[in-house]
Motif scaffolding. Sequence first.
Motif, PDB file in Angstrom:
ATOM      1  N   THR A 146      21.516   5.424  40.065  1.00  0.00           N
ATOM      2  CA  THR A 146      21.202   4.071  39.577  1.00  0.00           C
ATOM      3  C   THR A 146      20.732   4.109  38.117  1.00  0.00           C
ATOM      4  O   THR A 146      21.022   3.197  37.355  1.00  0.00           O
ATOM      5  N   LYS A 147      20.036   5.190  37.766  1.00  0.00           N
ATOM      6  CA  LYS A 147      19.580   5.327  36.376  1.00  0.00           C
ATOM      7  C   LYS A 147      20.801   5.379  35.444  1.00  0.00           C
ATOM      8  O   LYS A 147      20.820   4.730  34.389  1.00  0.00           O
ATOM      9  N   ALA A 148      21.816   6.133  35.866  1.00  0.00           N
ATOM     10  CA  ALA A 148      23.044   6.222  35.061  1.00  0.00           C
ATOM     11  C   ALA A 148      23.789   4.889  35.060  1.00  0.00           C
ATOM     12  O   ALA A 148      24.292   4.451  34.028  1.00  0.00           O
ATOM     13  N   ALA A 149      23.814   4.235  36.242  1.00  0.00           N
ATOM     14  CA  ALA A 149      24.541   2.963  36.353  1.00  0.00           C
ATOM     15  C   ALA A 149      23.925   1.884  35.465  1.00  0.00           C
ATOM     16  O   ALA A 149      24.643   1.010  34.956  1.00  0.00           O
ATOM     17  N   ARG A 150      22.631   1.973  35.265  1.00  0.00           N
ATOM     18  CA  ARG A 150      21.944   0.973  34.421  1.00  0.00           C
ATOM     19  C   ARG A 150      22.340   1.078  32.947  1.00  0.00           C
ATOM     20  O   ARG A 150      22.124   0.153  32.180  1.00  0.00           O
ATOM     21  N   GLN A 151      22.906   2.219  32.579  1.00  0.00           N
ATOM     22  CA  GLN A 151      23.292   2.406  31.168  1.00  0.00           C
ATOM     23  C   GLN A 151      24.524   1.580  30.806  1.00  0.00           C
ATOM     24  O   GLN A 151      24.782   1.320  29.640  1.00  0.00           O
ATOM     25  N   THR A 152      25.287   1.178  31.832  1.00  0.00           N
ATOM     26  CA  THR A 152      26.506   0.408  31.529  1.00  0.00           C
ATOM     27  C   THR A 152      26.139  -1.044  31.240  1.00  0.00           C
ATOM     28  O   THR A 152      25.214  -1.590  31.822  1.00  0.00           O
TER      29      THR A 152
END
Lengths: 104, 196
Positions: A12-18
């Motif tokens: 989710t941390k990575a997904a928030r970067q989009t």
Amino acid sequence: MKQSDEIWSRLTKAARQTRDDREIEMPTGFATRVVARGLSTSALSESLWERFAIRMVGVSCMIALFAVLTHFTFQSTPQTEDLSTAFFQMDDAASIILGEDSNG
Amino acid sequence: MSDDETLDLPGCLALVRAGDQAAARELVEHLYPQVIRIIRRHLPRRVLEEDLAQEIFMKMFSRMDQYHGAVPLPHWVSRIAVTTCIDHLRAQKRRPEFRWADLSEKEAEVLDAVITNESEVAPDDAVEAHELVHKLLAQLKPEDQLVIRMLDLEQRTLIEISEHTGWNKSLVKVRAFRARRKLRKLFENLEQKERS
């Protein structure tokens, strides 16, 4: 359990970067179309309720009238003339229990 | 007249209730960005957002008599939008099981890396991570998906979620708990399949 939570947290941390870079632009005529349909639908539903309510007033008046008429019709039917006669015609509960002959 | 500062919402509402079409159009224009953002956040890209937005505004007009100002109008509309998104998610068929075979090559790589390594996902893989999160969330019940999306992706507080959904805080907590439990099970299954 902890490992699953960590996996989810990393994902989710990575997904928030989009970033969603799609523009928000209302299609031409959208508001006019929606308003025309929306307001006409709400007006139609209002008028339906009004018509239903008026009909229900008529129906409830008919029911009330019928109830009053029925009430007076049954009240005017001949009842037992003399209440005392009716009282003495009834069986004596105590004598029935004691096995006494009601005629004797 | 679509800015927050310039639109007088109570006045506009009064006019809409009186059947003023121009005021109703202004209201739609004012709320459109908010409605679209909600649709985009909760539904996949393939969904026709215009149709859904239209459905939401139709509901708003038909329920206008039920709005008594207990909550701000944007919150009330947000609740209608959220409920409509949940109905749409419910109508979609859910896959019975999350499978590695359903993932693209890159997504499978990212998931494999995140399960086996303890390192962070590379910034270049953010798009795949985003897709993976959405595919995993699709395994949950629509209401649970919504709560987890708001908590973990949008990082909203319980109070904010409660305001935007109309659910009380306890219900939001219960849904989050249930969703996390389901996600843990999903990861356990994925790990087992990865090993075998």
